[in-house]
Design an enzyme around this catalytic site. Structure first.
Site, PDB file in Angstrom:
ATOM      1  N   SER A 181      -0.344   2.213  13.077  1.00 33.82           N
ATOM      2  CA  SER A 181       0.788   4.068  13.737  1.00 33.82           C
ATOM      3  C   SER A 181      -0.453   4.155  14.731  1.00 33.82           C
ATOM      4  O   SER A 181      -0.941   3.607  15.231  1.00 33.82           O
ATOM      5  CB  SER A 181       0.722   4.504  12.618  1.00 33.82           C
ATOM      6  OG  SER A 181       1.137   5.677  13.125  1.00 33.82           O
ATOM      7  N   ASP A 279      11.322   1.407  14.823  1.00 33.26           N
ATOM      8  CA  ASP A 279       9.819   2.039  14.551  1.00 33.26           C
ATOM      9  C   ASP A 279      10.272   3.448  13.547  1.00 33.26           C
ATOM     10  O   ASP A 279      11.109   4.047  14.030  1.00 33.26           O
ATOM     11  CB  ASP A 279       8.566   1.960  14.996  1.00 33.26           C
ATOM     12  CG  ASP A 279       7.697   2.916  14.830  1.00 33.26           C
ATOM     13  OD1 ASP A 279       6.673   2.096  13.896  1.00 33.26           O
ATOM     14  OD2 ASP A 279       7.639   3.890  14.441  1.00 33.26           O
ATOM     15  N   HIS A 347       7.662   1.124   9.369  1.00 31.12           N
ATOM     16  CA  HIS A 347       6.301   1.770   9.993  1.00 31.12           C
ATOM     17  C   HIS A 347       5.180   1.423   9.218  1.00 31.12           C
ATOM     18  O   HIS A 347       4.378   2.310   8.317  1.00 31.12           O
ATOM     19  CB  HIS A 347       6.584   3.115  10.031  1.00 31.12           C
ATOM     20  CG  HIS A 347       5.612   3.668  11.000  1.00 31.12           C
ATOM     21  ND1 HIS A 347       5.286   3.479  12.602  1.00 31.12           N
ATOM     22  CD2 HIS A 347       4.143   4.454  10.714  1.00 31.12           C
ATOM     23  CE1 HIS A 347       4.031   4.011  13.294  1.00 31.12           C
ATOM     24  NE2 HIS A 347       3.459   4.563  11.793  1.00 31.12           N
TER      25      HIS A 347
END
Length: 434
Positions: A181, A279, A347
């Protein structure tokens, strides 16, 4: 500013939900708990978390044939791009080591179990705790009569590396810099700098997980992510730490070089890009941010992709097309790069055992993420570049979608239900965030 809070808090939620609550599919291995190390020498470098506390990392020493190999993982957790959100963040574990748990569980690519992580299990593995709110890239501070904030992500990165060098990193034979991330974005920003610290004989590569944030146009025809990053770069003094070749190329908009799609072509170190073409964080905050959906027309689609109408599915397929377009030059021309772009609503996939390597891990051409990354790093077989077919063709996805699109962490929590969304009790969420 609601968008700011949402980008900051929901990214933290998504990562926490997946790592803390996803059930490992290999029984008897709950993950190894690794203690925190504070960087005592950080103060001399002016390297502080947002609130002035010392930065930290967790080190699990390598063994056997992996004792001189190193894997460093940037922790993720969103960003803060204005004073109010950074003050709020400084009072949480995302802005202060004072509020962090003193041990963390190493799973997925950080696992020390050969059956769960066959290529990297015996390496020295380090998790860099995230407490600056700018992907380890800022260098500034803010002071007024009531608040003092340190925007020192770049110095934190340098301080941690300098602390690790005498612990064996300076003698590394193989090294992999990775992150998830906001930490995946850090990987793009620091990849070449990482190489500069290590022996010239070392085999150094980088792997970004869910860090390929697009300069996307949202469903209201605005560039929400570009606006957010422009404010972030300005507030935290990031510009001077961006790749100078990139900032010259994109003058007078240097903040574009915070986007991986623009800085990628300037990175010299071999890099692997692991990302979902759908995503879930970018779906909720880049493609359909709250500011672009004030009437809530996308709420059901966000919670459960099977509830999306044809127009919404077209927008999602357009986002995938844009992502593949931004990656096409890399796909065609990079001879040392790798990629695994699947079609899961997910994610961060490398830190979670369920998606990294398990009997039901996501696959492209019957290859797991772990196998593809390992083949790329060690040069096994042909070029390791995998691109999935578009949704809904992939039946190996877990489609982990957060069950809240509000700016409150207290409205929902993790766990799986029959539709593949996430739900759990309020008490469990409070425990997770405490």
């Amino acid at each position: 500013m609601k968008t700011t809070r949402l980008l900051d808090l929901t990214a933290a939620m998504v990562l926490l939900l997946y790592v803390a609550f996803s059930l490992p599919l290999v029984s008897g291995d709950p993950g190894r708990r690794v203690n925190m190390t504070l960087v005592r020498g950080a103060a001399a470098l002016g390297a502080f978390c947002l609130d002035g506390s010392l930065p930290a990392y967790h080190l699990d020493k390598g063994f056997g044939a992996g004792s001189r190999n190193w894997l460093l993982q940037f922790e993720g957790g969103g960003w803060c791009n204005d004073i109010a959100s950074c003050v709020d963040r400084s009072k949480t574990r995302r802005g202060s080591t004072r509020f962090m748990t003193k041990t963390v569980v190493f799973t997925g690519i950080l696992s020390n179990n050969a059956s769960l992580n066959p290529d990297f299990y015996n390496w020295n593995k380090v998790r860099l705790r995230y407490c600056d709110g700018a992907s380890f890239a800022g260098d500034a501070h803010f002071r007024n009569g009531t608040s003092l904030l340190y925007f020192r992500g770049q110095r934190i990165w340098n301080a941690i590396i300098l602390d690790l060098l005498p612990k064996g990193l300076s003698q590394a034979r193989k090294a992999l810099l990775t992150g998830c991330s906001a930490g995946g974005l850090s990987t793009f920003l620091h990849c070449d700098n990482f190489t500069s610290y290590l022996p010239k004989t070392a085999n150094v590569k980088c792997m970004s997980d869910a860090g390929f944030f697009l300069d996307a146009i949202d469903v209201a025809s605005n560039r929400t992510m570009r606006s957010f990053y422009t404010q972030l770069v300005s507030l935290q003094g990031i510009q001077k730490n961006l790749d100078p070749n990139c900032t010259r190329a994109f003058y007078p908009e240097p903040s574009l070089c915070f986007f991986p799609q623009y800085v990628l072509r300037f990175i010299k170190t071999p890099i692997f890009i692991l990302n979902s073409a759908y995503d879930v964080f970018q779906f909720h905050h880049g493609l359909v941010p709250p500011s672009a959906d004030r009437t809530g027309r996308w709420n059901h689609c966000k919670l459960n992709v099977t509830a999306c109408n044809p127009h919404q599915l077209d927008a999602l397929q357009g986002f995938r097309t844009d992502m593949l377009g931004a990656l096409m030059n890399f796909f065609r021309n990079s001879t040392r790069g790798g990629m695994f772009i699947n079609s899961c609503f997910d994610h961060c996939q490398s830190a979670l055992q369920e998606t990294w390597l398990s009997p039901t891990s996501p696959r492209i051409h019957n290859k797991t993420i772990a196998a593809t990354v390992g083949d790329w790093y060690f040069g096994r077989g042909s070029e390791a570049k995998e691109i999935d077919c578009p949704y809904p063709c992939d039946k190996t996805c877990h489609n982990l979608i957060p069950a809240s699109t509000t700016d409150s962490l207290a409205s929902s929590a993790p766990g799986h239900n029959s539709r593949g969304t996430l739900s759990q009790s309020q008490a469990e969420l409070n425990d997770l965030l405490s």
